[in-house]
Design a protein around this motif. Structure first.
Motif, PDB file in Angstrom:
ATOM      1  N   SER A  73     -28.056   4.367   7.755  1.00 33.25           N
ATOM      2  CA  SER A  73     -29.466   4.575   7.419  1.00 33.25           C
ATOM      3  C   SER A  73     -29.640   5.680   6.379  1.00 33.25           C
ATOM      4  N   THR A  74     -28.568   6.396   6.046  1.00 30.90           N
ATOM      5  CA  THR A  74     -28.678   7.467   5.055  1.00 30.90           C
ATOM      6  C   THR A  74     -28.195   7.039   3.667  1.00 30.90           C
ATOM      7  N   LEU A  75     -27.742   5.800   3.528  1.00 30.06           N
ATOM      8  CA  LEU A  75     -27.252   5.315   2.239  1.00 30.06           C
ATOM      9  C   LEU A  75     -28.376   5.283   1.213  1.00 30.06           C
ATOM     10  N   GLN A  76     -28.154   5.884   0.055  1.00 26.36           N
ATOM     11  CA  GLN A  76     -29.111   5.847  -1.036  1.00 26.36           C
ATOM     12  C   GLN A  76     -28.348   5.979  -2.346  1.00 26.36           C
ATOM     13  N   THR A  77     -28.969   5.649  -3.430  1.00 22.05           N
ATOM     14  CA  THR A  77     -28.337   5.795  -4.730  1.00 22.05           C
ATOM     15  C   THR A  77     -28.154   7.274  -5.019  1.00 22.05           C
ATOM     16  N   GLY A  78     -26.961   7.636  -5.446  1.00 18.30           N
ATOM     17  CA  GLY A  78     -26.693   9.018  -5.845  1.00 18.30           C
ATOM     18  C   GLY A  78     -27.157   9.209  -7.275  1.00 18.30           C
ATOM     19  N   HIS A  79     -26.219   9.240  -8.202  1.00 13.58           N
ATOM     20  CA  HIS A  79     -26.582   9.297  -9.609  1.00 13.58           C
ATOM     21  C   HIS A  79     -26.004   8.073 -10.305  1.00 13.58           C
ATOM     22  N   VAL A  80     -26.504   7.787 -11.492  1.00 12.73           N
ATOM     23  CA  VAL A  80     -26.018   6.682 -12.300  1.00 12.73           C
ATOM     24  C   VAL A  80     -25.277   7.290 -13.477  1.00 12.73           C
ATOM     25  N   GLY A  81     -24.089   6.773 -13.768  1.00 13.82           N
ATOM     26  CA  GLY A  81     -23.308   7.251 -14.910  1.00 13.82           C
ATOM     27  C   GLY A  81     -23.315   6.217 -16.021  1.00 13.82           C
ATOM     28  N   LEU A  82     -23.590   6.668 -17.243  1.00 15.15           N
ATOM     29  CA  LEU A  82     -23.612   5.785 -18.406  1.00 15.15           C
ATOM     30  C   LEU A  82     -22.657   6.292 -19.471  1.00 15.15           C
ATOM     31  N   PHE A 115     -19.534  15.562 -21.385  1.00 15.07           N
ATOM     32  CA  PHE A 115     -20.435  14.898 -20.447  1.00 15.07           C
ATOM     33  C   PHE A 115     -21.660  15.765 -20.233  1.00 15.07           C
ATOM     34  N   ALA A 116     -22.714  15.152 -19.703  1.00 17.20           N
ATOM     35  CA  ALA A 116     -23.934  15.875 -19.321  1.00 17.20           C
ATOM     36  C   ALA A 116     -24.446  15.291 -18.015  1.00 17.20           C
ATOM     37  N   HIS A 129     -27.028  -4.657 -15.722  1.00 13.79           N
ATOM     38  CA  HIS A 129     -28.047  -5.487 -16.374  1.00 13.79           C
ATOM     39  C   HIS A 129     -29.085  -4.595 -17.037  1.00 13.79           C
ATOM     40  N   HIS A 130     -29.676  -3.704 -16.257  1.00  9.19           N
ATOM     41  CA  HIS A 130     -30.616  -2.729 -16.796  1.00  9.19           C
ATOM     42  C   HIS A 130     -30.773  -1.606 -15.780  1.00  9.19           C
ATOM     43  N   LEU A 131     -31.353  -0.530 -16.218  1.00  6.77           N
ATOM     44  CA  LEU A 131     -31.596   0.628 -15.366  1.00  6.77           C
ATOM     45  C   LEU A 131     -33.105   0.828 -15.307  1.00  6.77           C
ATOM     46  N   SER A 132     -33.651   0.924 -14.096  1.00  6.28           N
ATOM     47  CA  SER A 132     -35.093   1.000 -13.902  1.00  6.28           C
ATOM     48  C   SER A 132     -35.489   2.328 -13.269  1.00  6.28           C
ATOM     49  N   PHE A 133     -36.575   2.882 -13.756  1.00  8.55           N
ATOM     50  CA  PHE A 133     -37.129   4.121 -13.210  1.00  8.55           C
ATOM     51  C   PHE A 133     -38.564   3.855 -12.791  1.00  8.55           C
ATOM     52  N   GLN A 134     -38.928   4.276 -11.582  1.00  6.72           N
ATOM     53  CA  GLN A 134     -40.268   4.060 -11.058  1.00  6.72           C
ATOM     54  C   GLN A 134     -41.086   5.329 -11.167  1.00  6.72           C
ATOM     55  N   GLY A 186     -31.877  20.602  -9.733  1.00  3.91           N
ATOM     56  CA  GLY A 186     -30.446  20.841  -9.608  1.00  3.91           C
ATOM     57  C   GLY A 186     -29.640  19.664  -9.099  1.00  3.91           C
ATOM     58  N   ARG A 187     -30.294  18.554  -8.785  1.00  5.20           N
ATOM     59  CA  ARG A 187     -29.610  17.359  -8.272  1.00  5.20           C
ATOM     60  C   ARG A 187     -29.422  16.341  -9.379  1.00  5.20           C
ATOM     61  N   PRO A 188     -28.172  15.946  -9.667  1.00  2.00           N
ATOM     62  CA  PRO A 188     -27.937  14.955 -10.726  1.00  2.00           C
ATOM     63  C   PRO A 188     -28.609  13.612 -10.427  1.00  2.00           C
ATOM     64  N   VAL A 189     -29.243  13.050 -11.453  1.00  2.00           N
ATOM     65  CA  VAL A 189     -29.858  11.733 -11.382  1.00  2.00           C
ATOM     66  C   VAL A 189     -29.099  10.788 -12.311  1.00  2.00           C
ATOM     67  N   LEU A 190     -28.727  11.301 -13.472  1.00  2.00           N
ATOM     68  CA  LEU A 190     -28.100  10.498 -14.516  1.00  2.00           C
ATOM     69  C   LEU A 190     -26.977  11.313 -15.138  1.00  2.00           C
TER      70      LEU A 190
END
Length: 155
Positions: free
Chosen positions: A7-16, A47-48, A76-81, A54-58
């Motif tokens: 139940s704690t699984l969530q997306t961490g950061h996305v690397g491009l 890298f950046a 396919h694509h990256l979406s931000f809400q 302070g929490r990495p998103v990307l």
């Protein structure tokens, strides 16, 4: 954790992977309002880490050439809400100012009759991006480009 049912699984950061770290860092910081959390300046390992509070998103890695291969397996694509249509429109205005390439004109609904929708564009390396809101999109002024399937799947 047992399997993937945590139940704690969530997306961490996305690397491009990007071709020009300086250019891409400036683009994502400006468009998404992210802060520089950490960076690597070694010429062989640039890298950046971009994020919030302070929490990495990307994470951006300068380790590629060419442009994003939309016809290859992978992202396919990256979406931000965002919370509102006003925020989508503000991002759209900024992207026009930056000369971004858009897939569709204006804010479009995700599918016919949906109140969610957004803008679809590419970053400097051709990576497909979306900024959307879950509600408030008027389908009468700009109908969904694809009636029976999510717009985000066909760009």
């Amino acid at each position: 954790m047992s399997g993937t049912s945590s139940s704690t699984l969530q997306t961490g950061h996305v690397g491009l992977n990007v071709t020009d770290l300086t250019r891409s860092t400036a683009f994502y910081r400006r468009v998404l309002g992210l802060e520089l959390v950490d960076e690597g300046t070694d010429p062989e390992r640039r890298f950046a880490f971009l994020g919030r509070d302070g929490r990495p998103v990307l994470t951006l890695w300068q380790q590629s050439e060419g442009s994003f291969p939309t016809g290859a397996p992978g992202l396919h694509h990256l979406s931000f809400q965002v919370d509102s249509l006003d925020e989508v429109r503000a991002a759209e205005a900024l992207l026009h100012e930056l000369g971004a390439s858009f897939t569709y004109d204006g804010v479009v609904p995700h599918r016919e009759g949906a109140a969610s929708g957004g803008i679809f564009f590419t970053d400097p390396d051709g990576i497909r991006l979306e900024i959307h809101t879950p509600a408030g999109v008027d389908t009468t002024g700009n109908p969904a480009p694809t009636e029976s399937a999510p717009t985000c799947g066909f760009f």
